[in-house]
Design a protein around this motif. Structure first.
Motif, PDB file in Angstrom:
ATOM      1  N   LYS A 298       0.906  -1.063  -0.021  1.00  0.00           N
ATOM      2  CA  LYS A 298       0.106   0.271   0.166  1.00  0.00           C
ATOM      3  C   LYS A 298       1.145   1.178   0.017  1.00  0.00           C
ATOM      4  O   LYS A 298       0.786   1.956   0.501  1.00  0.00           O
ATOM      5  CB  LYS A 298      -1.134  -0.039   1.151  1.00  0.00           C
ATOM      6  CG  LYS A 298      -1.623  -1.135   1.231  1.00  0.00           C
ATOM      7  CD  LYS A 298      -2.990  -0.890   2.516  1.00  0.00           C
ATOM      8  CE  LYS A 298      -3.758  -2.255   2.357  1.00  0.00           C
ATOM      9  NZ  LYS A 298      -4.362  -2.890   1.538  1.00  0.00           N
ATOM     10  N   MET A 299       1.598   1.291  -0.812  1.00  0.00           N
ATOM     11  CA  MET A 299       3.057   2.333  -1.010  1.00  0.00           C
ATOM     12  C   MET A 299       2.511   2.764  -2.264  1.00  0.00           C
ATOM     13  O   MET A 299       2.917   2.434  -3.720  1.00  0.00           O
ATOM     14  CB  MET A 299       3.958   2.052  -0.909  1.00  0.00           C
ATOM     15  CG  MET A 299       5.861   2.424  -0.811  1.00  0.00           C
ATOM     16  SD  MET A 299       7.184   2.067  -0.867  1.00  0.00           S
ATOM     17  CE  MET A 299       6.907   1.342   0.790  1.00  0.00           C
ATOM     18  N   SER A 300       2.474   4.493  -2.210  1.00  0.00           N
ATOM     19  CA  SER A 300       2.108   5.127  -3.278  1.00  0.00           C
ATOM     20  C   SER A 300       3.904   5.169  -3.831  1.00  0.00           C
ATOM     21  O   SER A 300       4.514   4.972  -2.991  1.00  0.00           O
ATOM     22  CB  SER A 300       1.666   6.748  -3.561  1.00  0.00           C
ATOM     23  OG  SER A 300       2.709   7.329  -2.124  1.00  0.00           O
ATOM     24  N   ARG A 301       4.065   5.930  -5.123  1.00  0.00           N
ATOM     25  CA  ARG A 301       4.943   5.734  -6.065  1.00  0.00           C
ATOM     26  C   ARG A 301       5.262   7.242  -5.237  1.00  0.00           C
ATOM     27  O   ARG A 301       6.825   7.417  -5.183  1.00  0.00           O
ATOM     28  CB  ARG A 301       4.764   7.117  -7.365  1.00  0.00           C
ATOM     29  CG  ARG A 301       4.490   5.202  -8.521  1.00  0.00           C
ATOM     30  CD  ARG A 301       4.533   5.779 -10.167  1.00  0.00           C
ATOM     31  NE  ARG A 301       3.292   4.515 -10.667  1.00  0.00           N
ATOM     32  CZ  ARG A 301       2.883   4.847 -11.914  1.00  0.00           C
ATOM     33  NH1 ARG A 301       2.997   5.712 -12.520  1.00  0.00           N
ATOM     34  NH2 ARG A 301       2.909   3.406 -12.578  1.00  0.00           N
ATOM     35  N   GLU A 302       4.746   8.351  -4.468  1.00  0.00           N
ATOM     36  CA  GLU A 302       5.439   9.214  -3.731  1.00  0.00           C
ATOM     37  C   GLU A 302       5.982   8.465  -2.964  1.00  0.00           C
ATOM     38  O   GLU A 302       7.344   9.320  -3.001  1.00  0.00           O
ATOM     39  CB  GLU A 302       4.574   9.860  -3.714  1.00  0.00           C
ATOM     40  CG  GLU A 302       3.802  10.635  -5.719  1.00  0.00           C
ATOM     41  CD  GLU A 302       2.993  10.003  -5.962  1.00  0.00           C
ATOM     42  OE1 GLU A 302       2.138   9.162  -5.148  1.00  0.00           O
ATOM     43  OE2 GLU A 302       2.344  11.059  -7.075  1.00  0.00           O
ATOM     44  N   LYS A 303       5.830   7.895  -2.365  1.00  0.00           N
ATOM     45  CA  LYS A 303       5.918   7.392  -0.592  1.00  0.00           C
ATOM     46  C   LYS A 303       7.267   7.028  -1.456  1.00  0.00           C
ATOM     47  O   LYS A 303       8.433   7.467  -0.854  1.00  0.00           O
ATOM     48  CB  LYS A 303       5.033   6.257  -0.079  1.00  0.00           C
ATOM     49  CG  LYS A 303       5.668   6.017   1.510  1.00  0.00           C
ATOM     50  CD  LYS A 303       5.921   7.076   2.214  1.00  0.00           C
ATOM     51  CE  LYS A 303       6.482   6.363   3.467  1.00  0.00           C
ATOM     52  NZ  LYS A 303       6.163   6.779   4.912  1.00  0.00           N
ATOM     53  N   LEU A 304       7.364   5.797  -2.276  1.00  0.00           N
ATOM     54  CA  LEU A 304       8.500   5.135  -2.289  1.00  0.00           C
ATOM     55  C   LEU A 304      10.205   6.091  -3.276  1.00  0.00           C
ATOM     56  O   LEU A 304      11.315   5.308  -2.688  1.00  0.00           O
ATOM     57  CB  LEU A 304       8.302   3.696  -3.941  1.00  0.00           C
ATOM     58  CG  LEU A 304       9.447   2.837  -3.921  1.00  0.00           C
ATOM     59  CD1 LEU A 304       9.672   2.396  -3.356  1.00  0.00           C
ATOM     60  CD2 LEU A 304       8.955   2.129  -5.669  1.00  0.00           C
ATOM     61  N   SER A 305       9.402   7.275  -4.132  1.00  0.00           N
ATOM     62  CA  SER A 305      10.129   7.867  -3.469  1.00  0.00           C
ATOM     63  C   SER A 305      11.209   8.567  -3.140  1.00  0.00           C
ATOM     64  O   SER A 305      12.515   8.436  -2.589  1.00  0.00           O
ATOM     65  CB  SER A 305       9.452   9.038  -4.841  1.00  0.00           C
ATOM     66  OG  SER A 305      10.473  10.085  -5.100  1.00  0.00           O
TER      67      SER A 305
ATOM     68  N   VAL B 259      18.220  -0.863  -7.222  1.00  0.00           N
ATOM     69  CA  VAL B 259      18.725  -0.827  -5.562  1.00  0.00           C
ATOM     70  C   VAL B 259      18.223  -0.624  -4.777  1.00  0.00           C
ATOM     71  O   VAL B 259      18.203  -0.658  -3.444  1.00  0.00           O
ATOM     72  CB  VAL B 259      20.374  -0.538  -6.032  1.00  0.00           C
ATOM     73  CG1 VAL B 259      21.252  -1.001  -3.845  1.00  0.00           C
ATOM     74  CG2 VAL B 259      21.414  -1.984  -6.252  1.00  0.00           C
ATOM     75  N   ALA B 260      18.302   1.333  -5.084  1.00  0.00           N
ATOM     76  CA  ALA B 260      17.834   2.052  -3.448  1.00  0.00           C
ATOM     77  C   ALA B 260      16.115   1.399  -3.466  1.00  0.00           C
ATOM     78  O   ALA B 260      15.687   1.519  -2.583  1.00  0.00           O
ATOM     79  CB  ALA B 260      17.207   3.460  -4.295  1.00  0.00           C
ATOM     80  N   ILE B 261      15.304   1.606  -5.017  1.00  0.00           N
ATOM     81  CA  ILE B 261      14.009   0.737  -5.056  1.00  0.00           C
ATOM     82  C   ILE B 261      13.853  -0.642  -4.247  1.00  0.00           C
ATOM     83  O   ILE B 261      13.305  -0.935  -3.061  1.00  0.00           O
ATOM     84  CB  ILE B 261      13.177   0.506  -6.298  1.00  0.00           C
ATOM     85  CG1 ILE B 261      12.986   2.523  -6.471  1.00  0.00           C
ATOM     86  CG2 ILE B 261      11.784  -0.416  -6.191  1.00  0.00           C
ATOM     87  CD1 ILE B 261      12.686   2.374  -7.666  1.00  0.00           C
ATOM     88  N   LEU B 262      14.338  -1.832  -4.021  1.00  0.00           N
ATOM     89  CA  LEU B 262      14.547  -3.282  -3.500  1.00  0.00           C
ATOM     90  C   LEU B 262      15.470  -2.897  -2.268  1.00  0.00           C
ATOM     91  O   LEU B 262      14.680  -3.669  -1.880  1.00  0.00           O
ATOM     92  CB  LEU B 262      14.999  -3.310  -4.408  1.00  0.00           C
ATOM     93  CG  LEU B 262      15.318  -4.303  -6.093  1.00  0.00           C
ATOM     94  CD1 LEU B 262      16.653  -5.335  -6.135  1.00  0.00           C
ATOM     95  CD2 LEU B 262      14.141  -5.129  -5.762  1.00  0.00           C
TER      96      LEU B 262
ATOM     97  N   LEU C 231      11.130   7.892   0.112  1.00  0.00           N
ATOM     98  CA  LEU C 231      12.410   6.379   1.108  1.00  0.00           C
ATOM     99  C   LEU C 231      13.114   6.168   0.418  1.00  0.00           C
ATOM    100  O   LEU C 231      14.069   5.693   0.975  1.00  0.00           O
ATOM    101  CB  LEU C 231      11.407   5.325   1.227  1.00  0.00           C
ATOM    102  CG  LEU C 231       9.910   5.604   1.757  1.00  0.00           C
ATOM    103  CD1 LEU C 231       9.536   4.467   2.171  1.00  0.00           C
ATOM    104  CD2 LEU C 231      11.000   6.255   4.188  1.00  0.00           C
ATOM    105  N   SER C 232      12.977   6.027  -1.320  1.00  0.00           N
ATOM    106  CA  SER C 232      14.476   5.298  -1.698  1.00  0.00           C
ATOM    107  C   SER C 232      15.103   6.641  -2.987  1.00  0.00           C
ATOM    108  O   SER C 232      16.489   6.841  -2.972  1.00  0.00           O
ATOM    109  CB  SER C 232      13.906   4.850  -3.462  1.00  0.00           C
ATOM    110  OG  SER C 232      13.010   5.712  -4.269  1.00  0.00           O
ATOM    111  N   ASN C 233      14.571   8.087  -2.623  1.00  0.00           N
ATOM    112  CA  ASN C 233      15.370   8.889  -3.441  1.00  0.00           C
ATOM    113  C   ASN C 233      15.151   8.772  -4.863  1.00  0.00           C
ATOM    114  O   ASN C 233      15.831   9.122  -5.588  1.00  0.00           O
ATOM    115  CB  ASN C 233      16.926   9.197  -2.806  1.00  0.00           C
ATOM    116  CG  ASN C 233      17.109  10.653  -2.380  1.00  0.00           C
ATOM    117  OD1 ASN C 233      16.348  11.808  -3.087  1.00  0.00           O
ATOM    118  ND2 ASN C 233      18.731  10.795  -2.717  1.00  0.00           N
ATOM    119  N   VAL C 234      14.425   7.959  -5.293  1.00  0.00           N
ATOM    120  CA  VAL C 234      14.762   7.972  -6.668  1.00  0.00           C
ATOM    121  C   VAL C 234      13.042   8.942  -7.416  1.00  0.00           C
ATOM    122  O   VAL C 234      12.317   8.443  -6.948  1.00  0.00           O
ATOM    123  CB  VAL C 234      14.363   6.231  -7.268  1.00  0.00           C
ATOM    124  CG1 VAL C 234      14.183   6.014  -8.955  1.00  0.00           C
ATOM    125  CG2 VAL C 234      15.769   5.623  -6.505  1.00  0.00           C
ATOM    126  N   PRO C 235      13.444   9.765  -8.462  1.00  0.00           N
ATOM    127  CA  PRO C 235      12.107  10.681  -8.444  1.00  0.00           C
ATOM    128  C   PRO C 235      10.706   9.557  -9.195  1.00  0.00           C
ATOM    129  O   PRO C 235      11.139   8.651  -9.526  1.00  0.00           O
ATOM    130  CB  PRO C 235      12.511  11.263  -9.667  1.00  0.00           C
ATOM    131  CG  PRO C 235      13.995  11.416  -9.528  1.00  0.00           C
ATOM    132  CD  PRO C 235      15.023   9.822  -9.315  1.00  0.00           C
TER     133      PRO C 235
END
Length: 92
Positions: A29-36, A61-64, A38-42
């Motif tokens: 239940k993670m949005s792309r914005e939240k993943l961004s 790697v950052a996303i994983l 936390l991962s520092n990936v735009p």
């Protein structure tokens, strides 16, 4: 078990991985914005990855790591355990 040979292109493999990662993100239940965040990936990079499979290795790697798959990274390239020194230099 399916004994049929299955040939996949690299692009098909990339998309398959991207779809699995998107499914995991959604299961958490993670949005792309939240993943961004936390991962520092735009966000546009995440969106492109989920739609096309295209991403830099550093961003993947950052996303994983954020999705708790950092241990899976060790399976990408496994250590080679040589039986003897002769085997170690066989392919040089």
């Amino acid at each position: 078990m399916n004994n049929k040979l299955e040939w996949k292109t690299n692009k098909e493999r990339q998309i398959e991985i991207a779809l699995r990662i998107r499914s995991q993100r959604k299961a958490l239940k993670m949005s792309r914005e939240k993943l961004s965040l936390l991962s520092n990936v735009p966000v546009p990079t995440i969106r492109r990855f989920e739609n096309t499979g295209d991403i830099s290795f550093m961003s993947l790697v950052a996303i994983l790591v954020v999705l708790n798959h950092e241990d899976d990274l060790s399976y990408i390239v496994k250590d080679i355990n040589y039986l003897n020194i002769k085997d170690a230099f066989k392919n040089d």
